[in-house]
Design an enzyme around this catalytic site. Structure first.
Site, PDB file in Angstrom:
ATOM      1  N   PRO A   1      51.544  88.351  55.252  1.00  0.00           N
ATOM      2  CA  PRO A   1      51.818  86.929  55.042  1.00  0.00           C
ATOM      3  C   PRO A   1      50.534  86.117  54.908  1.00  0.00           C
ATOM      4  CG  PRO A   1      53.077  87.800  56.885  1.00  0.00           C
ATOM      5  CD  PRO A   1      52.085  88.847  56.510  1.00  0.00           C
ATOM      6  N   GLU A   2      50.444  85.354  53.840  1.00  0.00           N
ATOM      7  CA  GLU A   2      49.287  84.491  53.599  1.00  0.00           C
ATOM      8  C   GLU A   2      49.721  83.047  53.829  1.00  0.00           C
ATOM      9  OE1 GLU A   2      46.201  85.260  52.659  1.00  0.00           O
ATOM     10  OE2 GLU A   2      46.283  87.336  51.954  1.00  0.00           O
TER      11      GLU A   2
END
Ligand SMILES: [Zn+2]
Length: 271
Positions: free
Chosen positions: A2-3
């Site tokens: 997840p960014e």
């Protein structure tokens, strides 16, 4: 992994169902993720009302009406599931309101959950040294110009440094440098002011495009599995080695390794 856009999308998705709601039940299915859950998590959160949600770098924040904020990090594989129909063995934390259930699912357990006094958030060790938010007013040409001045380190590695800009990950740095026409290996101190003037809006545009994509995924959150899924974006350079540059400039996207991680760029238009 997840960014920032995925975390932002997750926070917005959770906010729709959690803001203003009272948490009626909190369950822990194990005692730790990357580190132990706070010892008083269940006690502090049960019965509290979620006054607001926000994001700082790649952390999601649930602000409670009791002067405390629950901070979550999704690590490598974390995600929130809303109203899951089937329990998952990796649902480690469960929150319930009168109308919904929220499960923090993290198979690899690199994520974290912390409880911090809301008034002391900026002094929390993980936040204290962070640079400005890339989508906030703090990211400006003058900030970057001052932060990069005289640095011989490659611009790509400087942009991954959370003290210079908070929350930028590998994908978005590669994409923003392509948009701005900057060679990722260029010494940061040698990036020109006109290049920085292109870089700031490029960072914002790349992140916002991704958040919009995530938003469209969120709209059908009520799929049978009830998951806030990640989204597949189409990238301009990331993962495209050997393919022609999208600027049709005759360049072929190259992959190199910087600081142990892959970088993709076009040797023709990135200078
Ligand atoms: Zn090119």
């Amino acid at each position: 992994m997840p960014e920032l856009p995925e975390v932002e999308t997750t926070v917005r998705g959770l906010a729709r169902f959690l803001e203003g709601e009272r948490i009626t039940r909190v369950q822990l299915h194990r005692r730790d993720l990357r580190r132990p859950f706070p010892a008083d998590l269940v006690q502090v959160m049960t019965g509290a009302t979620v006054s607001a949600l926000s994001r700082r770098a790649k952390y999601g924040l649930l602000h409670l009406d009791r002067g405390a904020t629950m901070i979550f990090h999704l690590g490598m594989s974390g995600r929130w599931r809303i109203d899951p129909e089937v329990p998952d063995t990796h649902d480690h934390l469960l929150l319930e309101t009168a109308s919904h259930r929220f499960a923090l699912c993290d198979p690899r357990r690199f994520g974290s959950v912390d409880l911090v006094s809301t008034g002391a958030l900026e002094q929390w060790p993980q936040f204290a040294a962070l640079g400005p938010e890339p989508l906030g007013p703090g990211l400006s040409v003058s900030h970057l110009s001052a932060a990069l001045k005289g640095k011989s380190q490659a611009i790509k590695l400087c942009l991954l440094d959370q003290r210079i800009v908070a929350g930028l990950g590998n994908i978005y740095v590669c994409e923003a440098l392509w948009r701005a026409g900057i060679r990722p290996t260029k010494p940061a101190g040698k990036v020109t002011r006109p290049q920085l003037a292109r870089l700031v809006p490029a960072i914002v545009a790349v992140l916002e495009a991704s958040i919009r994509d995530g938003g469209s995924t969120l709209r059908d959150y009520a799929r049978p599995d009830g998951e806030l899924g990640y989204f597949a974006s189409s990238f301009d350079v990331y993962g495209r080695d050997g393919e022609p540059c999208r600027r049709n400039d005759g360049g072929t996207v190259q992959r190199i390794v910087q600081g142990g991680r892959s970088t993709w760029y076009c040797p023709v238009c990135q200078k």
